[in-house]
Design a protein around this motif. Structure first.
Motif, PDB file in Angstrom:
ATOM      1  N   ARG A 140     -40.670  47.797 -19.719  1.00  0.00           N
ATOM      2  CA  ARG A 140     -40.981  46.777 -18.736  1.00  0.00           C
ATOM      3  C   ARG A 140     -40.001  46.839 -17.567  1.00  0.00           C
ATOM      4  N   SER A 141     -40.469  46.476 -16.388  1.00  0.00           N
ATOM      5  CA  SER A 141     -39.639  46.507 -15.190  1.00  0.00           C
ATOM      6  C   SER A 141     -38.774  45.253 -15.119  1.00  0.00           C
ATOM      7  N   SER A 142     -37.810  45.281 -14.185  1.00  0.00           N
ATOM      8  CA  SER A 142     -36.983  44.103 -13.962  1.00  0.00           C
ATOM      9  C   SER A 142     -37.836  42.909 -13.572  1.00  0.00           C
ATOM     10  N   ASP A 143     -38.776  43.115 -12.674  1.00  0.00           N
ATOM     11  CA  ASP A 143     -39.630  42.008 -12.228  1.00  0.00           C
ATOM     12  C   ASP A 143     -40.411  41.417 -13.398  1.00  0.00           C
ATOM     13  N   ASP A 144     -40.935  42.279 -14.264  1.00  0.00           N
ATOM     14  CA  ASP A 144     -41.703  41.794 -15.417  1.00  0.00           C
ATOM     15  C   ASP A 144     -40.819  40.944 -16.336  1.00  0.00           C
ATOM     16  N   LEU A 145     -39.604  41.415 -16.578  1.00  0.00           N
ATOM     17  CA  LEU A 145     -38.714  40.695 -17.485  1.00  0.00           C
ATOM     18  C   LEU A 145     -38.259  39.362 -16.886  1.00  0.00           C
ATOM     19  N   ILE A 146     -38.026  39.357 -15.573  1.00  0.00           N
ATOM     20  CA  ILE A 146     -37.645  38.104 -14.916  1.00  0.00           C
ATOM     21  C   ILE A 146     -38.789  37.097 -14.994  1.00  0.00           C
ATOM     22  N   GLN A 147     -39.999  37.558 -14.759  1.00  0.00           N
ATOM     23  CA  GLN A 147     -41.154  36.665 -14.842  1.00  0.00           C
ATOM     24  C   GLN A 147     -41.366  36.155 -16.266  1.00  0.00           C
ATOM     25  N   ALA A 148     -41.062  36.988 -17.254  1.00  0.00           N
ATOM     26  CA  ALA A 148     -41.248  36.589 -18.651  1.00  0.00           C
ATOM     27  C   ALA A 148     -40.293  35.463 -19.048  1.00  0.00           C
ATOM     28  N   GLU A 149     -39.145  35.346 -18.364  1.00  0.00           N
ATOM     29  CA  GLU A 149     -38.189  34.297 -18.685  1.00  0.00           C
ATOM     30  C   GLU A 149     -38.659  32.917 -18.243  1.00  0.00           C
ATOM     31  N   ARG A 150     -39.404  32.864 -17.162  1.00  0.00           N
ATOM     32  CA  ARG A 150     -39.670  31.587 -16.494  1.00  0.00           C
ATOM     33  C   ARG A 150     -40.291  30.521 -17.389  1.00  0.00           C
ATOM     34  N   PRO A 151     -41.314  30.839 -18.182  1.00  0.00           N
ATOM     35  CA  PRO A 151     -41.933  29.767 -18.964  1.00  0.00           C
ATOM     36  C   PRO A 151     -41.172  29.392 -20.234  1.00  0.00           C
ATOM     37  N   VAL A 152     -40.198  30.181 -20.631  1.00  0.00           N
ATOM     38  CA  VAL A 152     -39.575  29.949 -21.944  1.00  0.00           C
ATOM     39  C   VAL A 152     -38.082  29.666 -21.881  1.00  0.00           C
ATOM     40  N   LEU A 153     -37.447  29.859 -20.730  1.00  0.00           N
ATOM     41  CA  LEU A 153     -35.994  29.720 -20.631  1.00  0.00           C
ATOM     42  C   LEU A 153     -35.657  28.537 -19.726  1.00  0.00           C
ATOM     43  N   ALA A 154     -34.738  27.685 -20.158  1.00  0.00           N
ATOM     44  CA  ALA A 154     -34.306  26.558 -19.326  1.00  0.00           C
ATOM     45  C   ALA A 154     -33.810  27.070 -17.980  1.00  0.00           C
ATOM     46  N   HIS A 155     -34.134  26.343 -16.928  1.00  0.00           N
ATOM     47  CA  HIS A 155     -33.817  26.794 -15.572  1.00  0.00           C
ATOM     48  C   HIS A 155     -32.462  26.263 -15.109  1.00  0.00           C
ATOM     49  N   ASN A 156     -31.456  26.379 -15.951  1.00  0.00           N
ATOM     50  CA  ASN A 156     -30.135  25.866 -15.595  1.00  0.00           C
ATOM     51  C   ASN A 156     -29.264  26.906 -14.896  1.00  0.00           C
ATOM     52  N   TYR A 157     -29.807  28.070 -14.614  1.00  0.00           N
ATOM     53  CA  TYR A 157     -29.117  29.086 -13.822  1.00  0.00           C
ATOM     54  C   TYR A 157     -30.072  29.637 -12.767  1.00  0.00           C
TER      55      TYR A 157
END
Length: 414
Positions: free
Chosen positions: A17-34
């Motif tokens: 997976r690309s960097s963009d794909d992995l960054i997008q995969a974080e959005r729905p599951v990771l708290a947005h505190n950073y």
């Protein structure tokens, strides 16, 4: 202390997976505190990191000084591997064979007597506050629940509810009340204001010898000596938070060493874990630490065998003085390089050893924008407070690598 020419080949195939794909995969599951920069790091060695697509970057942030010895320093990795094959956790319900060695070596390095091992930096700060309050009641004779601690404006000691109670960072503070009482905030680097805030209820003065998150703010010469003299004269403790500034970063083992000051209580973390495991500690005089009794404070993971093994190896690296001397030497190059950029996009800067806060001309962009430009140049830094960026490379960086980073900054500013 030279960096490898290249990062070792991966032991397993690179993720498809690309960097963009992995960054997008974080959005729905990771708290947005950073709000991280758009890079996904997969491997690292020394001062270099590599993303999932094979691009290499010079790490000029070093985990906010948690990676003072670089990524995967061989002596620290060896210590961790050796301990992983033996014992990793007992809890403090039992003794283990690595803890006394770690505590004795850390006490010896700092010139203090006793160690309270914890995990994160914020835990060390919270623990230091508890020790100071207990000392105030048991030793100083402050009436119950009346102890106060004087802190400095612009501080950053962590983000727990107690710590943000005395923060003036609206982002960290707003929405998290009600706040813990018992703190008085005075301007940093202002001895008269500090003296005016101390009274018979004051348990301690808690300050960062250098304020890192505020932009590497360095106090006037004599300020730390003044704090030491004032706290001694008024009968309260001097607690130095060296979680970011300590363990070689400034060209000395501790930032207070630049004024030959020994605090009553020292807070350490970040680099103490060698970038491998979270390790922190409160280190204090025996008469202060002895106020704690069984059951009054603790941590399941604090001082665990793996942490103690890595922490002991970190102390061994610092005992030689090599890293401190290297940071002092290259700190001069860092200072002169930034001086050459002043007026060319840099409006001001502050350095101490291999640590710098750099104020960027707002006309050229925010600190975030400059950090993103440096990312494209293959250099990782992070912004703070709008128009300021911080540099804190591993203490293993070479003169050539540091020169390359300064040249990249010049290009990013042009």
């Amino acid at each position: 202390m030279t960096a490898p020419a290249r990062i070792a080949p991966p032991r397993t195939p690179r993720a498809p997976r690309s960097s963009d794909d992995l960054i997008q995969a974080e959005r729905p599951v990771l708290a947005h505190n950073y709000h991280p920069l758009p890079v996904v790091i997969a491997r690292a060695e020394g001062v270099w990191v590599e993303d999932v697509e094979g691009r290499r970057y010079l790490d000029m942030l070093a985990g906010y000084s948690a990676l003072n010895f670089g990524h995967r320093h061989p002596a620290l990795i060896e210590a961790a591997h050796r301990q992983l094959d033996q014992l990793t956790l007992t809890s403090r319900a039992f003794h283990h064979d690595r803890l006394a060695e770690f505590a004795a070596s850390l006490a010896g390095l700092t010139g203090l007597d006793m160690v309270l091992p914890m995990n994160t930096g914020a835990e060390a700060v919270e623990s230091g506050i508890k020790v100071a309050r207990k000392w105030a009641y048991d030793v100083k004779g402050v009436p119950a629940d009346r102890a106060t601690i004087v802190v400095a404006a612009g501080n950053f000691h962590g983000r727990t509810t107690t710590i943000v109670s005395f923060s003036d960072d609206d982002t960290a503070r707003t929405g998290f009340g009600p706040f813990t009482p018992g703190f008085r905030v005075v301007p940093y680097n202002d001895l008269p204001a500090l003296e005016a805030a101390i009274d018979d209820t004051t348990a301690a003065v808690l300050i960062e010898p250098i304020q890192g998150e505020a932009g590497v703010l360095i106090p006037d010469d004599g300020y730390l000596t003044g704090v030491r003299d004032l706290t001694r004269r008024t009968g309260c403790l001097f607690i130095a938070d060296e979680i970011q500034s300590g363990l070689g970063r400034t060209g000395r083992t501790l930032a207070v060493d630049h004024e030959s000051v020994v605090p009553d209580v020292l807070l350490l973390g970040k680099a103490l874990g060698g970038g491998i495991v979270p390790v922190s500690a409160v280190v204090a005089r025996r008469d202060i630490m002895s106020v704690l009794g069984p059951g009054q404070h603790g941590s399941t993971f604090g001082g665990n065998p793996l942490a103690a093994a890595v922490g002991s190896a970190v102390v061994d690296l610092l005992k030689t003085g090599e890293f401190q001397a290297h940071a002092a030497d290259l700190g001069e190059l860092l200072h002169s390089g930034l001086a050459a950029l002043t007026g060319k996009g840099v409006t001001g800067f502050r350095t101490r050893g291999l640590w710098a806060g750099i104020d960027i001309d707002p006309a050229l962009g925010t600190g975030r924008a400059i950090s993103e430009r440096l990312l494209k140049e293959g250099v990782l830094v992070k912004d703070t407070h709008g128009s300021t960026i911080r540099l804190a490379p591993p203490l293993t960086i070479t003169r050539e690598e540091l020169t390359g980073a300064l040249e990249a900054l010049e290009r990013a500013l042009s």
